[in-house]
Scaffold this motif. Structure first.
Motif, PDB file in Angstrom:
ATOM      1  N   PRO A 239       0.796  -1.166  -0.064  1.00  5.93           N
ATOM      2  CA  PRO A 239      -0.139   0.097   0.125  1.00  5.93           C
ATOM      3  C   PRO A 239       0.913   1.167  -0.064  1.00  5.93           C
ATOM      4  O   PRO A 239       0.590   2.172  -0.829  1.00  5.93           O
ATOM      5  CB  PRO A 239      -0.762  -0.245   1.384  1.00  5.93           C
ATOM      6  N   TRP A 251      -4.251   6.731   0.748  1.00  4.11           N
ATOM      7  CA  TRP A 251      -4.465   5.541   1.462  1.00  4.11           C
ATOM      8  C   TRP A 251      -5.821   5.232   1.505  1.00  4.11           C
ATOM      9  O   TRP A 251      -6.222   4.137   1.536  1.00  4.11           O
ATOM     10  CB  TRP A 251      -3.829   5.664   3.023  1.00  4.11           C
ATOM     11  N   ALA A 257      -8.520  -3.328   1.756  1.00  4.51           N
ATOM     12  CA  ALA A 257      -9.604  -3.608   2.658  1.00  4.51           C
ATOM     13  C   ALA A 257     -10.749  -4.447   1.909  1.00  4.51           C
ATOM     14  O   ALA A 257     -11.381  -5.386   2.230  1.00  4.51           O
ATOM     15  CB  ALA A 257     -10.091  -2.522   3.479  1.00  4.51           C
ATOM     16  N   VAL A 268       0.961  -8.021   2.958  1.00  9.24           N
ATOM     17  CA  VAL A 268       1.288  -6.675   2.971  1.00  9.24           C
ATOM     18  C   VAL A 268       2.926  -6.700   2.978  1.00  9.24           C
ATOM     19  O   VAL A 268       3.492  -7.254   3.764  1.00  9.24           O
ATOM     20  CB  VAL A 268       0.729  -5.936   4.068  1.00  9.24           C
ATOM     21  N   GLU A 283       3.490   0.515   7.429  1.00  8.00           N
ATOM     22  CA  GLU A 283       2.573  -0.048   6.856  1.00  8.00           C
ATOM     23  C   GLU A 283       1.572  -0.476   7.726  1.00  8.00           C
ATOM     24  O   GLU A 283       0.207  -0.463   7.853  1.00  8.00           O
ATOM     25  CB  GLU A 283       3.008  -1.254   6.124  1.00  8.00           C
ATOM     26  N   TYR A 284       1.736  -1.271   8.865  1.00 10.51           N
ATOM     27  CA  TYR A 284       0.929  -1.547   9.935  1.00 10.51           C
ATOM     28  C   TYR A 284       0.067  -0.404  10.772  1.00 10.51           C
ATOM     29  O   TYR A 284      -0.996  -0.481  10.762  1.00 10.51           O
ATOM     30  CB  TYR A 284       1.468  -2.400  10.990  1.00 10.51           C
ATOM     31  N   LEU A 287      -2.466   1.113   8.145  1.00  7.40           N
ATOM     32  CA  LEU A 287      -3.370   0.393   8.071  1.00  7.40           C
ATOM     33  C   LEU A 287      -4.453   0.358   9.288  1.00  7.40           C
ATOM     34  O   LEU A 287      -5.674   0.345   8.971  1.00  7.40           O
ATOM     35  CB  LEU A 287      -3.195  -1.388   7.789  1.00  7.40           C
ATOM     36  N   PHE A 293      -7.758  -1.595  10.870  1.00  8.68           N
ATOM     37  CA  PHE A 293      -7.253  -2.961  11.256  1.00  8.68           C
ATOM     38  C   PHE A 293      -6.915  -2.972  12.718  1.00  8.68           C
ATOM     39  O   PHE A 293      -6.295  -2.161  13.220  1.00  8.68           O
ATOM     40  CB  PHE A 293      -5.875  -3.249  10.342  1.00  8.68           C
ATOM     41  N   GLU A 297      -7.170  -8.696  11.819  1.00 13.05           N
ATOM     42  CA  GLU A 297      -6.808  -8.252  10.591  1.00 13.05           C
ATOM     43  C   GLU A 297      -5.262  -8.496  10.285  1.00 13.05           C
ATOM     44  O   GLU A 297      -4.937  -9.331   9.405  1.00 13.05           O
ATOM     45  CB  GLU A 297      -7.141  -6.938  10.032  1.00 13.05           C
TER      46      GLU A 297
END
Length: 328
Positions: A239, A251, A257, A268, A283-284, A287, A293, A297
């Motif tokens: 992403p 984003w 999603a 990811v 990234e996490y 999200l 998330f 997830e």
């Protein structure tokens, strides 16, 4: 987020080179690469085509196996600092001796040596996916395929396709993919980052990969999304890379999603993290912020990546045990 155990399946080894590492090598070799860096030391480029030019310029200082050994250690140390315990990197024999098999074996030995050291030191496992450069053309890809097949084993696990997606059609690379498949290699291919759903569909039809790199534009065709979900094809979604390069506007507009909600298996990754100012931690975090998330997830992402990894079952078991150990 940094401490969560993570698995990354879409990482370009040279593209993960820290800018400071490349600047240091350039100084050692008296090579002037000042034009590819910003004043703050990061990589400087405008748009995807220029990104490819800067990427290849950075690779000019990686002139031998020893440089790739050092690069591999630097990249794996950085990845491990963000909780990554297993990663698969795209490796191109084109950048390792011009796809000459003897030279490739020397480079690969150095990369494997560094990977073993990183596993002992940082607790991260690396496996390789040999990848021709799409814009170099189908004929040169055949030499890369031969390198892949001759070195397929416990470390080299897969064969892929990267580079400028809009140059050539997937079927132009059928010979290389058929050869790798017949040798027993796992297959992945970049598609649907810039090309539309037709590029993803043609890639699936002509190359028959188990995974698709990016694949996000498949989301524009509901029937294709349903087909991908039914086939169990895994999307290696990046992403932060997609947003940074403007493959998607923001984003919030990213389809990750929605793809997951429609039953597509998704992982990811960071793609070329220093180029796109990202890490697996970032990234996490994004999200969680953008799509809310949570634990469920992230666990789904982890288990999907563990199942989709191209490693052998003994390695998969060790990675699974490492995940459990991290959780205490």
């Amino acid at each position: 987020m940094r401490d969560l155990p993570k698995i990354e399946l879409h990482l370009h080894l040279e593209g993960a080179a820290p800018p400071a590492f490349i600047r240091g090598l350039a100084r050692e070799k008296n090579i002037d690469l000042s034009g590819i860096f910003r004043e703050d030391g990061g990589y400087a480029y405008k748009g995807f085509d220029h990104f490819l030019q800067v990427y290849e310029a950075a690779c000019t200082v990686l002139t031998g196996p020893e440089e790739f050994r050092r690069l591999t250690l630097a990249v794996l140390e950085e990845s491990a600092s963000h909780g990554v315990i297993y990663t698969e990197a795209f490796l191109s024999p084109e950048f390792c001796g011009g796809a000459d098999l003897a030279a490739w074996r020397d480079y690969l030995a150095a990369i494997e040596d560094a990977a073993a050291e990183a596993e002992r030191t940082f607790g991260i496992t690396l496996r390789g996916i040999v990848t021709p450069i799409r814009h170099f053309g189908p004929e040169r890809a055949k030499a890369t395929a031969r390198c892949a097949i001759e070195t397929f084993g416990p470390f080299i696990r897969g064969f892929g396709l990267a580079g400028a997606e809009m140059m050539h059609r997937p079927g132009d690379f059928s010979w290389s993919f058929d050869a790798a498949r017949e040798a027993g290699m796992h297959l992945t291919a970049h598609a649907g980052e810039w090309g539309g759903p037709d590029m993803v569909a043609d890639t699936i039809r002509d190359l028959r990969p188990e995974r698709i790199g990016h694949g996000i534009n498949a989301s524009r065709d509901p029937a294709l999304v349903e087909d991908i979900a039914e086939r169990g094809i895994v999307l290696e979604v990046c992403p932060g890379s997609n947003v940074f390069l403007a493959a998607v506007p923001s984003w919030r507009d990213h389809p990750i999603a929605d793809l997951m909600a429609r039953g597509v298996k998704v992982t990811v990754s960071t793609d070329d993290p220093p180029f796109f100012h990202t890490t697996m931690t970032k990234e996490y975090e994004t999200l969680a912020k953008v799509f809310d998330f949570g634990e469920s997830e992230f666990e789904t992402l982890l288990q999907t990546a563990l199942s989709a990894a191209f490693c052998d079952e003994e390695t998969r078991g060790r990675v699974k045990a490492r995940i459990e150990a991290r959780r205490g």
